[in-house]
Scaffold this motif. Structure first.
Motif, PDB file in Angstrom:
ATOM      1  N   LYS A 247       0.816  -1.214   0.000  1.00  0.00           N
ATOM      2  CA  LYS A 247       0.000   0.000   0.000  1.00  0.00           C
ATOM      3  C   LYS A 247       0.848   1.262   0.000  1.00  0.00           C
ATOM      4  N   GLU A 248       2.148   1.099  -0.189  1.00  0.00           N
ATOM      5  CA  GLU A 248       3.066   2.235  -0.143  1.00  0.00           C
ATOM      6  C   GLU A 248       3.676   2.485  -1.513  1.00  0.00           C
ATOM      7  N   SER A 249       4.126   3.716  -1.727  1.00  0.00           N
ATOM      8  CA  SER A 249       4.678   4.088  -3.015  1.00  0.00           C
ATOM      9  C   SER A 249       5.625   5.273  -2.842  1.00  0.00           C
ATOM     10  N   LEU A 250       6.532   5.437  -3.797  1.00  0.00           N
ATOM     11  CA  LEU A 250       7.410   6.616  -3.816  1.00  0.00           C
ATOM     12  C   LEU A 250       6.873   7.702  -4.748  1.00  0.00           C
ATOM     13  N   ARG A 251       5.683   7.485  -5.289  1.00  0.00           N
ATOM     14  CA  ARG A 251       5.179   8.340  -6.370  1.00  0.00           C
ATOM     15  C   ARG A 251       5.221   9.827  -6.038  1.00  0.00           C
ATOM     16  N   PHE A 252       4.822  10.209  -4.841  1.00  0.00           N
ATOM     17  CA  PHE A 252       4.773  11.629  -4.498  1.00  0.00           C
ATOM     18  C   PHE A 252       5.875  12.027  -3.515  1.00  0.00           C
ATOM     19  N   ASN A 253       6.869  11.159  -3.362  1.00  0.00           N
ATOM     20  CA  ASN A 253       7.930  11.442  -2.414  1.00  0.00           C
ATOM     21  C   ASN A 253       8.956  12.402  -3.004  1.00  0.00           C
ATOM     22  N   ARG A 254       9.546  13.231  -2.150  1.00  0.00           N
ATOM     23  CA  ARG A 254      10.532  14.218  -2.581  1.00  0.00           C
ATOM     24  C   ARG A 254      11.731  13.557  -3.257  1.00  0.00           C
ATOM     25  N   HIS A 255      12.024  12.304  -2.871  1.00  0.00           N
ATOM     26  CA  HIS A 255      13.215  11.620  -3.382  1.00  0.00           C
ATOM     27  C   HIS A 255      12.878  10.595  -4.466  1.00  0.00           C
ATOM     28  N   ALA A 256      11.689  10.684  -5.030  1.00  0.00           N
ATOM     29  CA  ALA A 256      11.248   9.680  -6.008  1.00  0.00           C
ATOM     30  C   ALA A 256      12.200   9.572  -7.190  1.00  0.00           C
ATOM     31  N   ASP A 257      12.781  10.687  -7.630  1.00  0.00           N
ATOM     32  CA  ASP A 257      13.652  10.669  -8.797  1.00  0.00           C
ATOM     33  C   ASP A 257      14.954   9.923  -8.554  1.00  0.00           C
ATOM     34  N   THR A 258      15.248   9.638  -7.289  1.00  0.00           N
ATOM     35  CA  THR A 258      16.467   8.893  -6.949  1.00  0.00           C
ATOM     36  C   THR A 258      16.329   7.415  -7.315  1.00  0.00           C
ATOM     37  N   PHE A 259      15.083   6.949  -7.474  1.00  0.00           N
ATOM     38  CA  PHE A 259      14.825   5.519  -7.642  1.00  0.00           C
ATOM     39  C   PHE A 259      14.111   5.234  -8.959  1.00  0.00           C
ATOM     40  N   THR A 260      14.287   4.008  -9.426  1.00  0.00           N
ATOM     41  CA  THR A 260      13.493   3.499 -10.543  1.00  0.00           C
ATOM     42  C   THR A 260      12.687   2.305 -10.044  1.00  0.00           C
ATOM     43  N   GLU A 261      11.546   2.061 -10.677  1.00  0.00           N
ATOM     44  CA  GLU A 261      10.744   0.895 -10.305  1.00  0.00           C
ATOM     45  C   GLU A 261      11.435  -0.358 -10.831  1.00  0.00           C
ATOM     46  N   PHE A 262      11.715  -1.289  -9.935  1.00  0.00           N
ATOM     47  CA  PHE A 262      12.426  -2.511 -10.304  1.00  0.00           C
ATOM     48  C   PHE A 262      11.458  -3.680 -10.438  1.00  0.00           C
ATOM     49  N   ALA A 263      10.618  -3.879  -9.449  1.00  0.00           N
ATOM     50  CA  ALA A 263       9.554  -4.892  -9.501  1.00  0.00           C
ATOM     51  C   ALA A 263       8.289  -4.165  -9.054  1.00  0.00           C
ATOM     52  N   ARG A 264       7.586  -3.620  -9.990  1.00  0.00           N
ATOM     53  CA  ARG A 264       6.513  -2.666  -9.702  1.00  0.00           C
ATOM     54  C   ARG A 264       5.426  -3.233  -8.799  1.00  0.00           C
ATOM     55  N   SER A 265       4.894  -4.388  -9.137  1.00  0.00           N
ATOM     56  CA  SER A 265       3.764  -4.924  -8.372  1.00  0.00           C
ATOM     57  C   SER A 265       4.168  -5.337  -6.961  1.00  0.00           C
ATOM     58  N   GLU A 266       5.458  -5.635  -6.767  1.00  0.00           N
ATOM     59  CA  GLU A 266       5.937  -6.027  -5.437  1.00  0.00           C
ATOM     60  C   GLU A 266       6.521  -4.850  -4.663  1.00  0.00           C
ATOM     61  N   ARG A 267       6.472  -3.659  -5.244  1.00  0.00           N
ATOM     62  CA  ARG A 267       6.944  -2.421  -4.600  1.00  0.00           C
ATOM     63  C   ARG A 267       8.440  -2.490  -4.238  1.00  0.00           C
ATOM     64  N   ILE A 268       9.223  -2.976  -5.191  1.00  0.00           N
ATOM     65  CA  ILE A 268      10.675  -2.986  -5.011  1.00  0.00           C
ATOM     66  C   ILE A 268      11.283  -1.958  -5.965  1.00  0.00           C
ATOM     67  N   TYR A 269      12.092  -1.066  -5.403  1.00  0.00           N
ATOM     68  CA  TYR A 269      12.710   0.014  -6.161  1.00  0.00           C
ATOM     69  C   TYR A 269      14.223  -0.163  -6.166  1.00  0.00           C
ATOM     70  N   GLN A 270      14.867   0.413  -7.189  1.00  0.00           N
ATOM     71  CA  GLN A 270      16.326   0.387  -7.255  1.00  0.00           C
ATOM     72  C   GLN A 270      16.867   1.799  -7.310  1.00  0.00           C
ATOM     73  N   LYS A 271      17.878   2.051  -6.498  1.00  0.00           N
ATOM     74  CA  LYS A 271      18.518   3.369  -6.530  1.00  0.00           C
ATOM     75  C   LYS A 271      19.272   3.519  -7.858  1.00  0.00           C
ATOM     76  N   ARG A 272      19.158   4.700  -8.439  1.00  0.00           N
ATOM     77  CA  ARG A 272      19.823   4.942  -9.709  1.00  0.00           C
ATOM     78  C   ARG A 272      21.346   4.840  -9.560  1.00  0.00           C
ATOM     79  N   GLY A 273      21.989   4.398 -10.591  1.00  0.00           N
ATOM     80  CA  GLY A 273      23.429   4.182 -10.545  1.00  0.00           C
ATOM     81  C   GLY A 273      24.259   5.429 -10.772  1.00  0.00           C
ATOM     82  N   ASP A 274      23.605   6.524 -11.204  1.00  0.00           N
ATOM     83  CA  ASP A 274      24.350   7.746 -11.504  1.00  0.00           C
ATOM     84  C   ASP A 274      24.335   8.721 -10.328  1.00  0.00           C
ATOM     85  N   LEU A 275      23.872   8.253  -9.129  1.00  0.00           N
ATOM     86  CA  LEU A 275      23.790   9.152  -7.971  1.00  0.00           C
ATOM     87  C   LEU A 275      24.763   8.707  -6.888  1.00  0.00           C
TER      88      LEU A 275
END
Length: 275
Positions: A247-275
């Protein structure tokens, strides 16, 4: 007592908890915290939040029990098996490339998720190069987590969850039963550190490759959610992973751009490699 006075007393109680004990619930969702404090007030037989505040300020023994009301999170081993299956099938191949791995379970409660990950990593052959950190603000929850003892009637659900998560052995290999309780193998804890840590007030304590923080952010207001995800961002190695609740998401979070969706339905995100 009118609603406005109750609201004032409630906020003063939260301020008192922060000023006296450094437990900061002021950024928690008010609807959730209010419901829990009403339950605590009834438990302690206090007519008002002011009476509850007086007790917690002058009797530290009350604090631990009050925290159990404020931090209660119901969990289970391998809760939402699809999440752990995604870790097993999609995240583990990346983690195998690291010579050593650190995993942080933030808001670990009584430790069910920590033990789930320890078992999963053992089955995948990564346990011996992984350190697991389980953190929470409740001393009572941390003591339960360190004990690794759960009611025996919960085991059938744990077992089915483990099977659905792609378990490669029998869950019974990891615990012994005695006195209507399941006692998990102490060897699972040899690479686990349980410690106090607050997402509201504490900072980064280690660089990690995987963070699991499920069903915690839903209890925070937007500002505290931003703070917590900021901590996760600063804690994660490049291309590290963050797992949230369904039930959680990074969609409206201030740091959302730091992450990409890795496994969307399971709510797993990956930190971008260029940061």
């Amino acid at each position: 007592m009118d609603d406005k006075t109750t609201e004032i007393e409630l906020r003063l109680l939260l301020e008192a908890l922060f000023q006296k004990y450094c437990y900061d619930f002021r950024g928690y969702s008010m609807a959730s915290i209010k419901r829990r404090l009403f339950q605590a007030r009834e438990h302690f037989d206090c007519r008002t939040f002011s009476q509850l505040q007086d007790r917690v300020l002058h009797d530290p023994a009350v604090l631990s029990k009050l925290l159990s009301f404020l931090t209660v999170r119901v969990s289970e081993l391998f809760r939402n098996p699809a999440y752990f299956l995604a870790i097993r099938e999609k995240v583990i191949p990346y983690l195998r490339t690291y010579p050593s791995i650190k995993v942080w379970v933030a808001g670990c409660g009584a430790g069910e998720e920590v033990y789930s990950l320890a078992i999963l990593f053992r089955e995948e052959g990564l346990e011996n190069r992984t350190m697991f950190y389980g953190t929470d603000i409740s001393p009572e929850a941390l003591e339960k987590a360190k004990a690794g003892v759960y009611k025996l009637d919960r085991i059938p659900l744990f077992t089915e969850n483990h099977r659905q998560s792609g378990g490669k052995s029998s869950l019974s290999d990891y615990y012994s039963a005695a006195y209507q309780a399941a006692i998990f193998d102490k060897n699972l804890r040899r690479r686990v550190v349980f410690s106090d840590h607050s997402l509201a007030t504490d900072g980064v304590f280690a660089e990690v490759q995987f963070i699991s923080c499920r069903n915690v952010l839903i209890y925070f207001d937007r500002e505290l959610q931003d703070r917590a995800v900021g901590l996760f961002k600063d804690s994660l190695a490049r291309k590290g992973f963050l797992g949230l609740g369904f039930k959680e998401s990074l969609r409206f979070n201030r740091h959302a751009d730091t992450f990409t969706e890795f496994a969307r339905s399971e709510r797993i995100y990956q930190k971008r490699g260029d940061l």
